[in-house]
Design an enzyme around this catalytic site. Structure first.
Site, PDB file in Angstrom:
ATOM      1  CG  HIS A 172      -1.916  -1.136   1.219  1.00 48.49           C
ATOM      2  ND1 HIS A 172      -2.724  -1.497   0.162  1.00 48.49           N
ATOM      3  CD2 HIS A 172      -2.133  -2.052   2.202  1.00 48.49           C
ATOM      4  CE1 HIS A 172      -3.410  -2.581   0.493  1.00 48.49           C
ATOM      5  NE2 HIS A 172      -3.061  -2.944   1.712  1.00 48.49           N
TER       6      HIS A 172
ATOM      7  CG  ASP B 258      -5.509  -6.074   0.124  1.00 45.27           C
ATOM      8  OD1 ASP B 258      -5.484  -6.944   1.016  1.00 45.27           O
ATOM      9  OD2 ASP B 258      -5.423  -4.868   0.396  1.00 45.27           O
TER      10      ASP B 258
END
Length: 445
Positions: A269, A320
């Site tokens: 991220h 994810d």
């Protein structure tokens, strides 16, 4: 030996026409160009190396569509979503995990991913006690990879604390929690369960700076002198604020100041970073793992990818939370997020370059580096190949642009030389869907 003929294929040095790929024993034996199809050749329009999916929580595939009602009384964010995730994580068995992961991995192959980095932190029984086999849950992940055929980079997660500075874990996190000794045992047991899988790689994942103390992190790294290291970092603005309060530094700033974040590292991220952090990540050679669909779904924010690319940074993509599994959509939303934030078009492409080609090349290289294996259509490489359906618009980079930004489709996918996807469907999809539906049917949300 299998021979596959492509009207065009993306080789390490660029596009080539009339490409015949011969597969022998799961690997590419030879690659010939400027050929015509021969009798017995399988024939396709466009050939690509399979993409790496560098960040997955397979069990969260069960949550897709279940978190679209406002979860908080006034607002809904990552932290209220996490409460639902904890409730679901507390219910599922190793058999459930195998079924859920198989569904996710079949969909990844259908989407053009041929290797997954499984950021695996659901380790123990619901009450926190270890299974008799400490890698019971990892074995379920390995079984799903074996069933579907996807290549696996397993990233066992060390998770010890609920917040910065060694905060005691929440009871809802007890399935995740390890001390250093338990984690060392878990990691070695995980090595054993993935050993039979072709091309499997074992890495390590300190969950986040929230979940590991400054003393624990270097001790962890001694357990993994080689292989990938992944960590969640700076995903949420709240995380940055708490890290500043704890240490006086931002998360990425703290990590780079205290550890040699070499090219082995993948920073997942890194959404909330400043310009100095961007430049320092790029200089370190670490990969940033971007998951634009999940980052949008959770309201994380938009990573400043244009500035990172300008600084020479390396990125890969991941699915994810697996709320939607689509390699093209991850790449598309990476670019679209930049367009929306900058109010410009074709932000990440260099002048007169195809946006799709730039995104694909970058995700292939960065994802391969982060997972310890870079796919390529070349002799000696694993036969991990994607065939796009025919498209009438144009050759070369147009095929990538149409797939990512238009209506392009995947026809077939080979993994380790086996054709696992045909006409867009995984060869075991029907059976995998039935098992997944059975698990979803007993879920208590």
């Amino acid at each position: 030996m299998t021979a596959i003929w492509f009207a065009q294929a993306l080789l390490p040095d660029g596009w080539a026409s009339g490409v015949r790929v011969r597969i022998n024993g799961g690997r590419i034996g030879t690659v010939e160009t400027d050929t015509v199809p021969e009798a017995g050749d399988e024939r396709f329009a466009t050939g690509l190396p399979g993409l790496p999916n560098l960040h997955s929580h397979a069990f969260q595939r069960l949550m897709a569509g279940l978190a679209e009602t406002r979860l908080g009384p006034e607002s809904d964010d990552f932290w209220s979503w996490r409460d639902l995730m904890y409730r679901i994580a507390g219910q599922i068995s190793p058999e459930d995990v195998a079924a859920i992961a198989a569904m996710a991995y079949a969909e990844m192959l259908e989407a053009g991913f041929t290797r997954v980095g499984e950021f695996h932190y659901l380790h123990h029984q619901p009450d926190g006690r270890p299974y008799d086999n400490p890698a019971e849950m990892a074995a379920a992940i390995a079984a799903a990879a074996q069933e579907t055929g996807i290549a696996l980079t397993l990233l066992p997660v060390f998770y010890a604390h609920a917040g910065f500075g060694g905060m005691a874990p929440d009871k809802r996190q007890q399935r995740f929690i390890c001390n250093l000794d338990r984690y060392a045992t878990l990691r070695e047991a995980s090595r054993e369960v993935i050993a039979p899988l072709p091309g499997a790689v074992l890495g390590m994942a300190p969950h986040s700076l929230r979940a590991v103390t400054p003393d624990e992190l270097p001790a962890l790294l001694t357990l993994a002198p080689e292989g990938p290291i992944h960590i969640h970092i700076a995903e949420q603005a709240k995380e940055v604020e708490e890290c500043l309060s704890w240490s006086g530094q931002r998360p990425v700033e703290w990590l780079l100041d205290h550890h040699d974040a070499s090219p082995r590292w993948c920073l997942i991220h890194a959404t909330h970073v400043d310009q100095a952090e961007l430049a320092n990540i790029a200089a370190s050679g670490a990969v940033v793992g971007l998951c634009p669909v999940t980052e949008a779904n959770l309201g994380d924010g938009i990573f400043p990818a244009a500035g990172f690319m300008a600084a020479g940074g390396t990125f890969g993509i991941g699915s994810d939370s697996n709320v939607r599994i689509d390699a093209a959509e991850e790449l598309r939303w990476l670019e679209y997020g930049q367009r929306l934030s900058r109010q410009q078009r074709t932000v990440l492409a260099k002048p007169d370059r195809s946006n799709g080609r730039m995104l694909f090349d970058a995700a292939l290289a960065g994802g391969g580096k982060a997972l310890g294996a870079t796919p390529a259509l070349e002799a000696g490489a694993p036969a991990d190949i994607v065939a796009l359906a025919p498209d009438p618009v144009g050759p070369g980079d147009y095929a990538l642009d149409r797939w990512i930004f238009g209506n392009g489709r995947i026809d077939s996918v080979w993994r380790n030389g086996c054709r696992m996807v045909s006409q867009g469907r995984h060869c075991q999809r029907d059976a995998i869907e039935r098992r997944f539906a059975a698990v979803a049917g007993k879920l208590a949300v």
